[in-house]
Motif scaffolding. Structure first.
Motif, PDB file in Angstrom:
ATOM      1  N   THR A   1      -1.939 -20.315   9.559  1.00  0.00           N
ATOM      2  CA  THR A   1      -1.325 -20.290   7.960  1.00  0.00           C
ATOM      3  C   THR A   1      -0.539 -21.829   7.459  1.00  0.00           C
ATOM      4  OG1 THR A   1      -0.690 -18.287   8.647  1.00  0.00           O
ATOM      5  CG2 THR A   1       0.144 -19.360   6.779  1.00  0.00           C
ATOM      6  N   ILE A   2      -0.937 -22.269   6.431  1.00  0.00           N
ATOM      7  CA  ILE A   2      -0.745 -23.525   5.755  1.00  0.00           C
ATOM      8  C   ILE A   2       0.997 -23.732   5.234  1.00  0.00           C
ATOM      9  CG2 ILE A   2      -1.295 -25.157   4.036  1.00  0.00           C
ATOM     10  CD1 ILE A   2      -3.145 -25.221   6.501  1.00  0.00           C
ATOM     11  N   GLY A   3       1.096 -25.042   5.860  1.00  0.00           N
ATOM     12  CA  GLY A   3       2.370 -25.282   5.499  1.00  0.00           C
ATOM     13  C   GLY A   3       2.836 -25.643   4.323  1.00  0.00           C
ATOM     14  N   LEU A   4       2.087 -27.247   4.349  1.00  0.00           N
ATOM     15  CA  LEU A   4       1.679 -27.814   3.379  1.00  0.00           C
ATOM     16  C   LEU A   4       0.431 -28.997   3.704  1.00  0.00           C
ATOM     17  CD1 LEU A   4       3.256 -28.764   0.557  1.00  0.00           C
ATOM     18  CD2 LEU A   4       4.228 -30.803   1.753  1.00  0.00           C
ATOM     19  N   VAL A   5      -0.332 -29.128   2.362  1.00  0.00           N
ATOM     20  CA  VAL A   5      -1.355 -30.240   3.318  1.00  0.00           C
ATOM     21  C   VAL A   5      -0.951 -31.748   1.888  1.00  0.00           C
ATOM     22  CG1 VAL A   5      -3.722 -30.316   2.648  1.00  0.00           C
ATOM     23  CG2 VAL A   5      -3.349 -28.320   3.181  1.00  0.00           C
TER      24      VAL A   5
ATOM     25  N   PRO B   1       0.130 -23.477   0.003  1.00  0.00           N
ATOM     26  CA  PRO B   1       1.042 -23.253   1.213  1.00  0.00           C
ATOM     27  C   PRO B   1       0.623 -21.706   1.145  1.00  0.00           C
ATOM     28  CG  PRO B   1       2.690 -24.685  -0.155  1.00  0.00           C
ATOM     29  CD  PRO B   1       0.843 -25.002  -0.830  1.00  0.00           C
ATOM     30  N   GLY B   2       1.065 -21.360   2.449  1.00  0.00           N
ATOM     31  CA  GLY B   2       1.682 -20.300   2.830  1.00  0.00           C
ATOM     32  C   GLY B   2      -0.210 -19.172   2.949  1.00  0.00           C
ATOM     33  N   ARG B   3      -1.237 -20.010   2.704  1.00  0.00           N
ATOM     34  CA  ARG B   3      -2.319 -19.245   2.611  1.00  0.00           C
ATOM     35  C   ARG B   3      -2.988 -19.718   4.046  1.00  0.00           C
ATOM     36  NH1 ARG B   3      -7.240 -22.208  -0.352  1.00  0.00           N
ATOM     37  NH2 ARG B   3      -9.507 -21.156   0.905  1.00  0.00           N
ATOM     38  N   THR B   4      -4.136 -18.419   4.166  1.00  0.00           N
ATOM     39  CA  THR B   4      -4.291 -18.584   6.378  1.00  0.00           C
ATOM     40  C   THR B   4      -5.720 -18.886   6.398  1.00  0.00           C
ATOM     41  OG1 THR B   4      -2.607 -16.798   7.106  1.00  0.00           O
ATOM     42  CG2 THR B   4      -4.774 -17.219   8.288  1.00  0.00           C
ATOM     43  N   VAL B   5      -6.256 -19.610   7.083  1.00  0.00           N
ATOM     44  CA  VAL B   5      -7.978 -20.703   6.450  1.00  0.00           C
ATOM     45  C   VAL B   5      -7.977 -20.900   8.034  1.00  0.00           C
ATOM     46  CG1 VAL B   5      -7.794 -21.774   4.564  1.00  0.00           C
ATOM     47  CG2 VAL B   5      -6.528 -22.826   5.875  1.00  0.00           C
ATOM     48  N   SER B   6      -9.506 -20.675   7.979  1.00  0.00           N
ATOM     49  CA  SER B   6      -9.719 -21.056   9.332  1.00  0.00           C
ATOM     50  C   SER B   6     -10.931 -22.351   9.462  1.00  0.00           C
ATOM     51  CB  SER B   6     -10.723 -19.641  10.105  1.00  0.00           C
ATOM     52  OG  SER B   6      -9.276 -19.072   9.998  1.00  0.00           O
TER      53      SER B   6
ATOM     54  N   VAL C   1      -5.529 -37.826   4.793  1.00  0.00           N
ATOM     55  CA  VAL C   1      -5.258 -35.920   4.920  1.00  0.00           C
ATOM     56  C   VAL C   1      -4.606 -35.671   6.150  1.00  0.00           C
ATOM     57  CG1 VAL C   1      -5.781 -34.067   4.533  1.00  0.00           C
ATOM     58  CG2 VAL C   1      -7.231 -35.992   3.690  1.00  0.00           C
ATOM     59  N   HIS C   2      -3.139 -34.726   6.055  1.00  0.00           N
ATOM     60  CA  HIS C   2      -3.149 -33.770   7.073  1.00  0.00           C
ATOM     61  C   HIS C   2      -1.995 -33.037   6.365  1.00  0.00           C
ATOM     62  CE1 HIS C   2      -1.930 -38.185   8.392  1.00  0.00           C
ATOM     63  NE2 HIS C   2      -1.792 -38.170   7.545  1.00  0.00           N
ATOM     64  N   TYR C   3      -1.952 -31.418   7.533  1.00  0.00           N
ATOM     65  CA  TYR C   3      -0.710 -30.315   7.196  1.00  0.00           C
ATOM     66  C   TYR C   3      -0.498 -29.987   8.203  1.00  0.00           C
ATOM     67  CZ  TYR C   3      -4.589 -27.872  11.010  1.00  0.00           C
ATOM     68  OH  TYR C   3      -5.514 -27.953  12.317  1.00  0.00           O
ATOM     69  N   THR C   4       1.082 -29.301   7.965  1.00  0.00           N
ATOM     70  CA  THR C   4       1.839 -28.543   8.697  1.00  0.00           C
ATOM     71  C   THR C   4       1.246 -27.370   8.401  1.00  0.00           C
ATOM     72  OG1 THR C   4       3.166 -28.333   6.955  1.00  0.00           O
ATOM     73  CG2 THR C   4       2.954 -30.095   8.243  1.00  0.00           C
ATOM     74  N   ARG C   5       1.107 -26.434   9.985  1.00  0.00           N
ATOM     75  CA  ARG C   5       1.416 -25.217   9.847  1.00  0.00           C
ATOM     76  C   ARG C   5       3.079 -24.736   9.186  1.00  0.00           C
ATOM     77  NH1 ARG C   5      -1.010 -26.985  14.115  1.00  0.00           N
ATOM     78  NH2 ARG C   5      -3.524 -26.135  14.439  1.00  0.00           N
ATOM     79  N   ALA C   6       3.044 -23.347   9.289  1.00  0.00           N
ATOM     80  CA  ALA C   6       3.412 -22.554   8.436  1.00  0.00           C
ATOM     81  C   ALA C   6       4.649 -22.154   9.499  1.00  0.00           C
ATOM     82  CB  ALA C   6       3.331 -21.327   7.150  1.00  0.00           C
TER      83      ALA C   6
END
Length: 417
Positions: A348-352, A372-377, A412-417
């Motif tokens: 679940t994405i916090g922020l990309v 944010p909030g989207r769940t991806v794989s 490019v970075h991402y955090t988890r919610a």
């Protein structure tokens, strides 16, 4: 049906489905500046609105005969010059509309032969087009028998999906038993149905460099416009994680390759429109993987635009309308794209974020796809819908373009919610 007053001197074009905004808006924007675009869609348009002359909301855009009836009424009010679709799951339905209106690319049997990869193989086999051995099967027992006949490794492939969905390399019988349900049961993003007798293809695994060729076809004459060199990741699956388009790709000037491309289209009976043809450049020569009766997926047409200056939307629309268009490149550059994914399933994405200060000058776009909030794989579960961002680059050489994409990867970075 909703209409907007547009410039009467622009041809009227019917577009079936708009696709994903991140991948297709540039095409629609170009169309809207030269055509009065009427959209058939299943929902009210949003981001499409600035580029439309009108639209019709339908229950679905898969039923070709039902859409043809609606289109006939609109056509009688104000004629359409052509019908266009760039969505793989809807090109066959769209051909029914073109047939009803007497427009180009209006032969559903030809388009179905492209959509049904088993029929593609049969037609090309009769014509002697070099391609992998292929056997349609319905059960794992049939798949095991076919694999024994072809020889491992083999490729399991759904009969009619796109975007490499359900495609996997299998190295032995144990792996085939394990992966067969994955290929057989991979859901289609649309409700199109293929033969239930043999929904899976067992194919010879040919190795080499995988490429795509986007071409315009007019009265049967095939003109290749640009070649995409693929980067495929997440083995044993076949997720396309990047593409590179060079306006001076040597295949464009190879007489033998151009003759093969023409022969392939002749064998399939495709005479008008745009095609996206995929080959594996093996040690034995080019092996045909598949032919798609539409613009290339992902951002391949956009890379072609950046590299060559040729506008894929306008060339495809011209072909659909029976009009001539310029096919000589106005640029000689190299363009590329790279896609980004999360590391583990069900994230679940916090922020990309993209640190734009780190991006080199050659970077053209850096686009965040996951909110944010989207769940991806990642693949195989995530596929094209699991991407969280992409970057595109344009440079004078392939080396410079790839180097820019490599540097951008670190931004490019991402955090988890």
């Amino acid at each position: 049906m909703t209409s907007i007053t547009g410039a009467a001197d622009r041809p009227r074009l019917l577009l079936v489905a708009s696709g994903m905004q991140a991948y297709r808006e540039y095409l629609l924007a170009s169309l809207g500046s030269h055509y009065r675009v009427h959209l058939f869609h299943t929902v009210e348009p949003t981001w499409e609105l600035p580029h439309l002359d009108g639209w019709t909301v339908l229950e679905n855009t898969i039923d070709g005969q039902a859409m043809a009836a609606v289109a006939r009424g609109l056509h009688e009010e104000a004629p359409f010059a052509g019908v266009l679709c760039w969505d793989e799951g809807r090109i066959h339905a769209t051909s029914h509309i073109a047939q009803e209106l007497g427009c180009r690319n209006g032969d559903p049997l030809v388009i179905w032969q492209l959509r049904d990869k088993a029929q593609t193989r049969q037609a090309l086999g009769r014509a002697g087009v070099p391609q992998p051995k292929s056997v349609p099967v319905s059960t794992v027992e049939q798949a095991l028998s076919a694999a024994d006949s072809i020889g491992y490794p083999i490729i399991l492939k759904p009969r009619g999906l796109g975007a490499s969905l359900g495609v996997v390399r299998v190295d032995d019988a144990e792996a085939l038993r394990r992966f067969f349900p994955f290929t057989r049961d991979t859901p289609a993003p649309d409700p199109v149905r293929y033969s239930t007798d043999a929904p899976v293809l067992v194919e010879e695994c040919v190795t080499g460099e995988e490429i795509s060729v986007d071409a315009v076809v007019t009265d049967g004459r095939v003109v290749p416009l640009f070649v995409g060199r693929k980067t495929v990741g997440f083995p044993p699956y076949a997720e396309e994680v990047g593409h590179l388009v060079d306006a001076t790709d040597p295949l464009l000037y190879d007489d033998g390759f151009r003759a093969l491309l023409q022969h392939t289209h002749d064998a399939l009976g495709f005479r008008d429109g745009w095609t996206h043809t995929e080959f594996m450049l093996s040690a034995q020569g080019p092996q045909l993987i598949e032919v798609n009766g539409r613009l290339g997926g992902d951002l391949v047409p956009y890379l072609g635009l950046l590299a060559t200056g040729l506008d894929p939307a306008l060339i495809a629309a011209a072909a659909a309308c029976g009009r001539s268009s310029a096919t000589i490149p106005t640029r000689r550059r190299v363009a590329g794209v790279r896609f980004f994914y999360v590391d583990v399933d069900d994230t679940t994405i916090g922020l990309v974020t993209v640190d734009r200060a780190q991006l080199p000058a050659a970077i053209d776009q850096a686009v965040v796809l996951a909110d944010p909030g989207r769940t991806v794989s990642p693949p195989p579960k995530g596929t094209v819908w699991g991407r969280i961002a992409y970057v595109t680059a344009v440079a004078d050489t392939a080396q410079e373009c790839q180097a820019a994409l490599d540097i951008a990867t670190k931004a490019v970075h991402y955090t988890r919610a």
